[in-house]
Design an enzyme around this catalytic site. Sequence first.
Site, mmCIF file in Angstrom:
data_model
loop_
_atom_site.group_PDB
_atom_site.id
_atom_site.type_symbol
_atom_site.label_atom_id
_atom_site.label_comp_id
_atom_site.label_asym_id
_atom_site.label_seq_id
_atom_site.Cartn_x
_atom_site.Cartn_y
_atom_site.Cartn_z
ATOM 1 N N GLY A 282 -63.405 25.394 60.226
ATOM 2 C CA GLY A 282 -64.135 26.352 59.031
ATOM 3 C C GLY A 282 -64.839 25.561 57.949
ATOM 4 N N ASP A 283 -64.516 24.104 57.805
ATOM 5 C CA ASP A 283 -64.994 23.250 56.972
ATOM 6 C C ASP A 283 -65.250 21.997 57.522
ATOM 7 O OD1 ASP A 283 -65.289 21.963 54.078
ATOM 8 O OD2 ASP A 283 -64.719 23.863 53.589
ATOM 9 N N ASP A 284 -64.910 20.750 56.717
ATOM 10 C CA ASP A 284 -65.131 19.596 57.166
ATOM 11 C C ASP A 284 -64.269 19.276 58.203
ATOM 12 O OD1 ASP A 284 -67.200 18.767 55.421
ATOM 13 O OD2 ASP A 284 -65.707 18.498 53.841
#
Length: 492
Positions: A282-284
């Site tokens: 859900g991010d990098d």
Amino acid sequence: MVETSTLGRFHHQRLDFKRCVPAFITSHKTLFMVLWIAAFLSVFIWQRNMVVGGFMVFGRVPVRPIPNMRPVVFNLTDFGGVGDGVTLNTEAFERAVSAISKFGKKGGAQLNVPPGRWLTAPFNLTSHITLFLAQDAVILAIDDEKYWPLMPPLPSYGYGRERPGPRYGSLIHGQNLKDVVITGHNGTINGQGQAWWKKFRQKRLNYTRGPLLQIMWSSDIVITDITLRDSPFWTLHPYDCKNLTIKGVTILAPVFEAPNTDGIDPDSCEDMLIEDCYISVGDDAIAIKSGWDQYGIAYGRPSMNIMIRNLVVRSMVSAGISIGSEMSGGISNVTVENLLVWDSRRGVRIKTAPGRGGYVRQITYRNITFENVRVGIVMKTDYNEHPDDGYDPTALPVIRDISFTNVYGHGVRVPVRIHGSEEIPVRNVTFRDMSVGLTYKKKHIFQCAFVHGRVIGTIFPSPCENLDRYNEQGQLVKHSMSQNVTDIDYDF
């Protein structure tokens, strides 16, 4: 220095073949990339229990015997562990680690986690340990924060990353360790982050969330052949460590509404290899860091000598591979090669801002493929998020010596967006051989501002006017007269 031998076997899961093979395979320059992806898929057939959207892709294989990797081997059940998903096994893990700590001078010891669901609160590792997760073994984090200890802020951040003051520790934690192996037959460490994400969105947490796995001030760390999923915060966070290998690891979190679930965040780390991994979070997927503003400058530990290769990654809200924005200790000598970024907001990104100080230099990207990515390459110099008001706005980072070779893509909206500034120009950027299929017809899709560099050979789409142009033989064709011109007219 991390060794850079020939490509290892590619190890990933959960990827539809049609997503892997771009529509532009007729280009001879992408042929080797197609073959590489095909080889990767064939290697992965032996994986067990692969699931895509709830459907079984590959069948189960017979249970494999657990190898003995240390002179002494224990089982978690030897210390009272119960793998029913209900019994709390924190004390069993703690007793096991304590027993293993006594074998350090004898080659260490191994702790086997057998099939089952082993609920636990956070626990610490010791040196000279092998933690082995068997097939169908799941270390399951308790999701009640009262069981999670508080720790001081990281010295290079000076601040809990989300809230001032202390931070929650990680589920599996280690400090000042040497010779640690975490491996298995694709067993799982599950952070059960859903409760944490909900409380974070509702602003019900008083402290920064903890990572799933954090190793600090340690060396000779190997993490292979396991699955990490649903971390409360960053998933795998090595901090100020040397000589690390992360290989054959699957990292998963929902691509939406799982805030800050970065996959791997090397932070002030040196001599590191990350290879043969699949990351969808859900991010990098990966974010290389080295401290935040004045605290990172004072701590002064760079991230350097990092090899990232043979990865398939996805990030619907952030980027496949990021550098920064916390890079105040400096980041250098990073190579990213043989990377597929699919169904993502951004492909690869460098982000920083006034106040960071430090540098990003000697960064090499080669053999990069973007499949259905909104913007391929991003450099952003106005990422203005700071720990407090004590940062120095005149501490300007240096971004230079960045190269991109063999960049291909399909279904990309904007291939390049380099947003330097008068304060923070981007220097000595090189593009060599690039062909990206587009889905967006807007003008200026190769966007630049305050950038100096060159393009060599065939580049599609047409590069910005800021860059010098050379032919395949390295001869100057056209010298740029407008390095400070900006044609950036929208944001990503």
